[in-house]
Design a protein around this motif. Sequence first.
Motif, short mmCIF file in Angstrom:
data_model
loop_
_atom_site.label_atom_id
_atom_site.label_comp_id
_atom_site.label_asym_id
_atom_site.label_seq_id
_atom_site.Cartn_x
_atom_site.Cartn_y
_atom_site.Cartn_z
N VAL A 157 0.87 -1.17 0.00
CA VAL A 157 0.00 0.00 0.00
C VAL A 157 0.91 1.22 0.00
CG1 VAL A 157 -1.81 1.28 1.19
CG2 VAL A 157 -1.82 -1.24 1.22
N LYS A 158 0.70 2.11 -0.98
CA LYS A 158 1.55 3.28 -1.16
C LYS A 158 0.71 4.56 -1.12
CE LYS A 158 4.79 1.18 -4.51
NZ LYS A 158 5.37 1.37 -5.87
N PRO A 159 1.12 5.56 -0.35
CA PRO A 159 0.47 6.86 -0.48
C PRO A 159 0.70 7.41 -1.89
CG PRO A 159 1.78 6.75 1.53
CD PRO A 159 2.13 5.54 0.72
N ASN A 160 -0.30 8.06 -2.44
CA ASN A 160 -0.19 8.62 -3.78
C ASN A 160 0.91 9.67 -3.85
OD1 ASN A 160 -1.14 9.04 -6.52
ND2 ASN A 160 -2.01 10.97 -5.79
N GLY B 275 7.54 9.81 -1.67
CA GLY B 275 8.89 10.35 -1.66
C GLY B 275 9.76 9.60 -0.69
N ARG B 276 10.89 9.07 -1.19
CA ARG B 276 11.86 8.35 -0.37
C ARG B 276 11.25 7.13 0.32
NH1 ARG B 276 13.52 10.83 3.83
NH2 ARG B 276 15.44 9.63 3.95
N GLY B 277 10.24 6.51 -0.30
CA GLY B 277 9.63 5.31 0.26
C GLY B 277 8.69 5.55 1.41
N ALA B 278 8.35 6.81 1.68
CA ALA B 278 7.54 7.14 2.85
C ALA B 278 6.16 6.50 2.79
CB ALA B 278 7.39 8.66 2.97
N GLY B 279 5.77 5.85 3.87
CA GLY B 279 4.42 5.33 4.03
C GLY B 279 4.12 4.04 3.30
N ILE B 280 5.10 3.47 2.59
CA ILE B 280 4.85 2.23 1.85
C ILE B 280 4.94 1.05 2.81
CG2 ILE B 280 5.61 0.73 -0.03
CD1 ILE B 280 6.78 3.16 -1.40
N VAL B 281 3.90 0.21 2.80
CA VAL B 281 3.83 -0.94 3.70
C VAL B 281 3.53 -2.20 2.88
CG1 VAL B 281 2.77 -1.92 5.76
CG2 VAL B 281 2.96 0.56 5.53
N ARG B 282 4.25 -3.27 3.18
CA ARG B 282 4.01 -4.55 2.50
C ARG B 282 3.15 -5.45 3.38
NH1 ARG B 282 8.61 -9.02 0.61
NH2 ARG B 282 7.17 -10.80 0.50
N PHE B 283 2.21 -6.14 2.75
CA PHE B 283 1.37 -7.13 3.44
C PHE B 283 1.44 -8.44 2.67
CE2 PHE B 283 -0.48 -2.95 4.36
CZ PHE B 283 -0.51 -2.98 5.75
N ASP B 284 1.74 -9.51 3.39
CA ASP B 284 1.88 -10.82 2.76
C ASP B 284 0.60 -11.65 2.82
OD1 ASP B 284 4.54 -10.52 1.96
OD2 ASP B 284 5.28 -11.04 3.96
N ALA B 285 -0.34 -11.26 3.68
CA ALA B 285 -1.57 -12.04 3.83
C ALA B 285 -2.71 -11.11 4.24
CB ALA B 285 -1.38 -13.14 4.87
N ARG C 17 -6.62 -1.26 13.24
CA ARG C 17 -5.91 -0.36 14.17
C ARG C 17 -5.49 0.95 13.50
NH1 ARG C 17 -5.89 -5.29 15.30
NH2 ARG C 17 -5.81 -6.13 17.43
N ARG C 18 -6.00 1.17 12.30
CA ARG C 18 -5.74 2.40 11.54
C ARG C 18 -4.24 2.67 11.42
NH1 ARG C 18 -10.52 4.62 10.50
NH2 ARG C 18 -9.56 6.49 9.61
N LEU C 19 -3.51 1.61 11.08
CA LEU C 19 -2.07 1.73 10.87
C LEU C 19 -1.72 1.99 9.41
CD1 LEU C 19 -0.89 -1.25 13.13
CD2 LEU C 19 -1.03 1.18 13.72
N VAL C 20 -2.74 2.00 8.56
CA VAL C 20 -2.54 2.28 7.14
C VAL C 20 -2.94 3.73 6.88
CG1 VAL C 20 -3.20 1.67 4.79
CG2 VAL C 20 -3.00 -0.12 6.53
N GLU C 21 -2.06 4.47 6.21
CA GLU C 21 -2.33 5.88 5.93
C GLU C 21 -2.48 6.10 4.43
OE1 GLU C 21 0.66 8.32 7.63
OE2 GLU C 21 0.36 7.58 9.68
N ALA D 209 -4.40 6.51 -2.24
CA ALA D 209 -3.34 5.51 -2.10
C ALA D 209 -3.42 4.48 -3.22
CB ALA D 209 -3.42 4.81 -0.74
N LEU D 210 -2.32 3.76 -3.40
CA LEU D 210 -2.25 2.68 -4.37
C LEU D 210 -2.20 1.35 -3.62
CD1 LEU D 210 -1.28 5.20 -5.96
CD2 LEU D 210 0.31 3.69 -7.17
N VAL D 211 -3.01 0.42 -4.05
CA VAL D 211 -2.93 -0.96 -3.58
C VAL D 211 -2.31 -1.73 -4.76
CG1 VAL D 211 -4.18 -2.97 -2.74
CG2 VAL D 211 -4.94 -0.65 -2.11
N GLN D 212 -1.09 -2.19 -4.57
CA GLN D 212 -0.29 -2.65 -5.69
C GLN D 212 0.34 -4.01 -5.41
OE1 GLN D 212 3.68 -0.64 -6.88
NE2 GLN D 212 2.15 0.26 -8.26
#
Length: 338
Positions: A140-143, A146-156, A166-170, A177-180
Amino acid sequence: MAEQRPALAVYYEHPEWFRPLFAELDRRGTPYTRVDAARHRFDPAAGPEPFALLFNRMSASSYLRGHGNAIFYTRQYLRHLERAGVRVVNGSDAYAVETSKALQLSLFASLGLPFPRTLVVNSLAEVREAARTVGFPLVVKPNIGGRGAGIVRFDAEAELDYALERRLVELGVDSTALVQEYIPASGGHICRVETLAGRFLYALKVTTSGESFNLCPAEICDVERAAEGAGGTSVGEMCLADAPKAGLKVEAFEPPAEIVAAVERIAAAGGLDVGGVEYLTDGRDGRPRFYDINALSNFVADAPRLLGFDPHARLVDYLEGEVSRCATATGYRSSAAG
């Protein structure tokens, strides 16, 4: 008569990133004005600007430094300058692409270039539904990043559900945002191709020793990583020459001709006068996937040793040529600021 300001203005927000650019301009004695994007104003009804050309170096990641106010403001300012007939290097079209990963993917699609499977969302509720379509693993990437900020990987799916509950996704500063799909990079590296005046300048392979979405090869990024690892030491207090590479391996290489051609098409379609395009080779099928455009591309650290030339010298050659052309076309007469 009041002395005119220089014909060249550099519009920027980050206090450290452009030291090499300013140093090259100073070394040559090229007159220029520094314009602080974080503290600025303009009058829409005013006459001509006191410069013939503005070099836009505004960063999409400025919100990480408390300067998010400048991101959307800059859109208005660049359009104002262009309507007033000012030449803007990396103008409003390039800036729109720089500040929207969604637009970057749309541009790739319009050119028929491959990129990761992606859905663009504007709410957390849509993230879960989009993930089910894209499949895991994903990022999940913020639109506006910059410099990888806010990008989170989810495996499952369970990992994503936990984070969403828990509202840990911004979604980022523009609530988009992009779901990629997550693509394993062949060889563990990404490729970054830099352009100047819309043409190929050089290319790099960047390899990290661990999972990281900040693969910036520029010298200032090394300094910022070191500062983060040193408990928040000020970037300005650290010596650029001693900046550690923080686990990044950077190599120059010659990309295939079809990649160079694709990158130059991207630069033309995106209005990039100077900038970089990133892609990786999919470890599953060996095909390239384009995924990022950097209109605010900082040149690689230690470039003369790594590349055999100084890209900042070529950049200033280009800027001086554009300033001369614009000044001649408009009748602008420049002199150093008093």
